[in-house]
Design a protein around this motif. Structure first.
Motif, short mmCIF file in Angstrom:
data_model
loop_
_atom_site.label_atom_id
_atom_site.label_comp_id
_atom_site.label_asym_id
_atom_site.label_seq_id
_atom_site.Cartn_x
_atom_site.Cartn_y
_atom_site.Cartn_z
N ASN A 150 -22.41 54.32 -40.48
CA ASN A 150 -23.77 54.25 -41.00
C ASN A 150 -24.42 55.62 -41.18
O ASN A 150 -25.64 55.71 -41.30
CB ASN A 150 -24.63 53.41 -40.04
CG ASN A 150 -24.22 51.96 -40.00
OD1 ASN A 150 -24.14 51.29 -41.03
ND2 ASN A 150 -23.94 51.45 -38.81
N SER A 151 -23.61 56.68 -41.23
CA SER A 151 -24.18 58.02 -41.26
C SER A 151 -24.70 58.45 -42.62
O SER A 151 -25.45 59.41 -42.74
CB SER A 151 -23.14 59.04 -40.77
OG SER A 151 -22.00 59.04 -41.64
N GLY A 152 -24.33 57.74 -43.67
CA GLY A 152 -24.77 58.12 -45.02
C GLY A 152 -26.15 57.59 -45.35
O GLY A 152 -26.88 57.09 -44.50
N ASP A 153 -26.52 57.70 -46.63
CA ASP A 153 -27.85 57.29 -47.08
C ASP A 153 -27.94 55.82 -47.44
O ASP A 153 -29.03 55.27 -47.54
CB ASP A 153 -28.27 58.13 -48.30
CG ASP A 153 -28.46 59.60 -47.96
OD1 ASP A 153 -28.80 59.89 -46.80
OD2 ASP A 153 -28.26 60.43 -48.86
N GLY A 154 -26.82 55.16 -47.65
CA GLY A 154 -26.85 53.77 -48.09
C GLY A 154 -26.83 52.79 -46.93
O GLY A 154 -27.35 53.06 -45.85
N ASP A 155 -26.19 51.64 -47.16
CA ASP A 155 -26.12 50.58 -46.15
C ASP A 155 -24.86 50.65 -45.30
O ASP A 155 -24.53 49.70 -44.61
CB ASP A 155 -26.21 49.21 -46.83
CG ASP A 155 -27.58 48.96 -47.43
OD1 ASP A 155 -28.57 49.05 -46.68
OD2 ASP A 155 -27.66 48.71 -48.64
N ARG A 245 -15.65 50.14 -50.31
CA ARG A 245 -15.91 49.76 -48.93
C ARG A 245 -17.38 49.96 -48.55
O ARG A 245 -17.75 49.72 -47.41
CB ARG A 245 -15.01 50.55 -47.98
CG ARG A 245 -13.55 50.11 -48.08
CD ARG A 245 -12.66 50.84 -47.09
NE ARG A 245 -11.32 50.26 -47.11
CZ ARG A 245 -10.91 49.27 -46.32
NH1 ARG A 245 -11.76 48.74 -45.46
NH2 ARG A 245 -9.68 48.82 -46.38
N GLU A 246 -18.18 50.40 -49.51
CA GLU A 246 -19.61 50.46 -49.25
C GLU A 246 -20.14 49.05 -49.00
O GLU A 246 -19.71 48.09 -49.67
CB GLU A 246 -20.35 51.08 -50.43
CG GLU A 246 -20.10 52.55 -50.64
CD GLU A 246 -20.91 53.09 -51.80
OE1 GLU A 246 -22.16 53.02 -51.74
OE2 GLU A 246 -20.29 53.54 -52.78
N GLU A 247 -21.10 48.92 -48.08
CA GLU A 247 -21.60 47.59 -47.75
C GLU A 247 -22.31 46.95 -48.95
O GLU A 247 -22.00 45.82 -49.33
CB GLU A 247 -22.56 47.69 -46.56
CG GLU A 247 -22.95 46.36 -45.97
CD GLU A 247 -21.96 45.85 -44.94
OE1 GLU A 247 -22.36 45.06 -44.09
OE2 GLU A 247 -20.77 46.23 -44.99
N TRP A 248 -23.28 47.66 -49.52
CA TRP A 248 -24.03 47.15 -50.67
C TRP A 248 -24.24 48.30 -51.67
O TRP A 248 -25.33 48.84 -51.80
CB TRP A 248 -25.38 46.58 -50.24
CG TRP A 248 -25.27 45.30 -49.49
CD1 TRP A 248 -25.36 45.13 -48.14
CD2 TRP A 248 -25.02 44.00 -50.04
NE1 TRP A 248 -25.19 43.81 -47.81
CE2 TRP A 248 -24.98 43.08 -48.94
CE3 TRP A 248 -24.83 43.51 -51.33
CZ2 TRP A 248 -24.76 41.71 -49.11
CZ3 TRP A 248 -24.61 42.15 -51.50
CH2 TRP A 248 -24.58 41.27 -50.42
N PRO A 249 -23.21 48.68 -52.41
CA PRO A 249 -23.37 49.76 -53.39
C PRO A 249 -24.30 49.34 -54.53
O PRO A 249 -24.31 48.17 -54.93
CB PRO A 249 -21.95 49.99 -53.89
CG PRO A 249 -21.26 48.67 -53.69
CD PRO A 249 -21.85 48.12 -52.42
N GLN A 250 -25.06 50.29 -55.02
CA GLN A 250 -25.86 50.05 -56.22
C GLN A 250 -25.01 50.43 -57.43
O GLN A 250 -24.45 51.52 -57.49
CB GLN A 250 -27.15 50.87 -56.19
CG GLN A 250 -28.22 50.29 -55.30
CD GLN A 250 -29.55 50.98 -55.46
OE1 GLN A 250 -29.77 52.06 -54.93
NE2 GLN A 250 -30.46 50.34 -56.18
#
Length: 335
Positions: A150-155, A245-250
């Motif tokens: 969770n260290s990035g800016d997204g989810d 593998r992003e949780e909820w990519p835009q």
């Protein structure tokens, strides 16, 4: 819905409230500790003034019959799960969205729990360490940290696919801390039975799905490995966005249209923080936008409507499995 009416009544029908249930100074079988997201969470007695900072942890506590031990809830995306309305009505709602740290402290909690690191961490209500410094144990749902960065800016980004076992572990953790282990075991058994029943005889291999949570300008579509991944794997289908593998990519609508899923699973939210929150607004957009209106799922109106909570890693992910399975059967897409 999840447990018998008698069990729910044991948590909220006695007339007790958080303010008149004092925990003993030394409780038998305590202190109790669980390992959680790389930290130890210890309680010296069954919590009596718990605050749940997200709807997911709230619905677990209510399903365990703990309404009379809750001093507040917050951060809601949907109406409470069916069967829990009466229990939930007796628990103060501190905020519909994320509450302030001061608001939570005013509830005089002896335990806090949250579903997301974004709530119980930097930029959220407060960090776990800040609560612990004040003598308030803080629990974070393992589904938001096990195999997840969770260290990035997204989810967040999943290094390992989420499984329902992680959600079941959360149920057992909370049941242990509150000294209601039998209720936890019964709840897990019920959830497992529902998944088995929903997926029995379902083979959706060859069917592609896409999960749209929110935002019509730049939509959040589920990556491979969160709660939607659980649903997809249970049914043998394929997520059209499983290469991330992003949780909820835009993503852009051109990407969505190019991948042209057989079925669109749509979040039907009641909150108002993004564009096109309700399923009705999402479908209106899909059927009018020139980029999306000719997609297979849109032309054939193959939609599955899910609550936001069913699309999050919670006990309501089981609800998602049930509804997606039923829809694929109805659309004639199972073998």
């Amino acid at each position: 819905m999840l447990l018998s009416g008698a069990l729910l009544a044991s948590g909220c029908g006695s007339g007790a409230t958080a303010t008149d249930s004092a925990a003993p100074a030394e409780a038998a079988g305590y202190p109790r500790t669980v390992s959680d997201c790389g930290q130890k969470v210890e309680v010296t007695a069954p919590p009596r003034r718990a605050v749940s900072l997200n709807q997911g942890t709230t619905e677990i506590m209510l399903s365990l019959g703990l309404a009379d031990r809750m001093a507040g809830t917050a951060t809601w995306t949907d109406p409470v799960m069916k069967g829990l309305e009466k229990a939930n009505a007796g628990v103060p709602r501190l905020a519909d969205d994320m509450p302030s740290f001061e608001t939570v402290l005013d509830a005089e909690p002896d335990f806090v729990a949250a579903s997301f690191a974004s709530t119980l961490g930097p930029g959220g209500v407060a960090t776990r360490e800040r609560f612990t410094e004040l003598g308030v144990p803080a629990y974070l749902s393992p589904s938001d940290c096990a195999g997840k960065d969770n260290s990035g800016d997204g989810d967040g980004v999943r290094s390992e696919p989420l499984t329902m076992d992680t959600v079941y572990d959360e149920v057992r953790d909370l049941a242990r801390l509150f000294d209601v282990e039998q209720r936890g075991d019964e709840l897990v058994a019920d959830l497992k039975t529902r998944v088995e029943k929903a997926t029995s005889g379902v083979d959706a291999s060859g069917v592609t799905l896409m999960y749209w949570f929110a935002n019509s300008t730049s939509p959040y579509m589920a990556g491979c490995c969160g709660a939607p991944g659980v649903m997809t794997r249970e049914l043998g289908a394929k997520n059209a966005m499983d290469d991330t593998r992003e949780e909820w990519p835009q993503v852009g609508w051109e990407t969505v249209a190019d991948r042209d899923p057989d079925v669109l699973v749509i979040g039907d939210l009641t909150r108002r923080s993004q564009t096109a929150e309700t399923a009705a607004k999402k479908i209106e957009f899909l059927e009018s936008d020139p980029v999306t209106k000719n997609m297979t799922a849109v032309r054939k109106k193959r939609y599955v409507l899910l609550s936001g909570q069913a699309m999050n890693p919670t006990i309501r992910t089981v609800e998602g499995v049930e509804k997606v399975a039923a829809a694929l059967r109805a659309y004639g897409l199972t073998k």
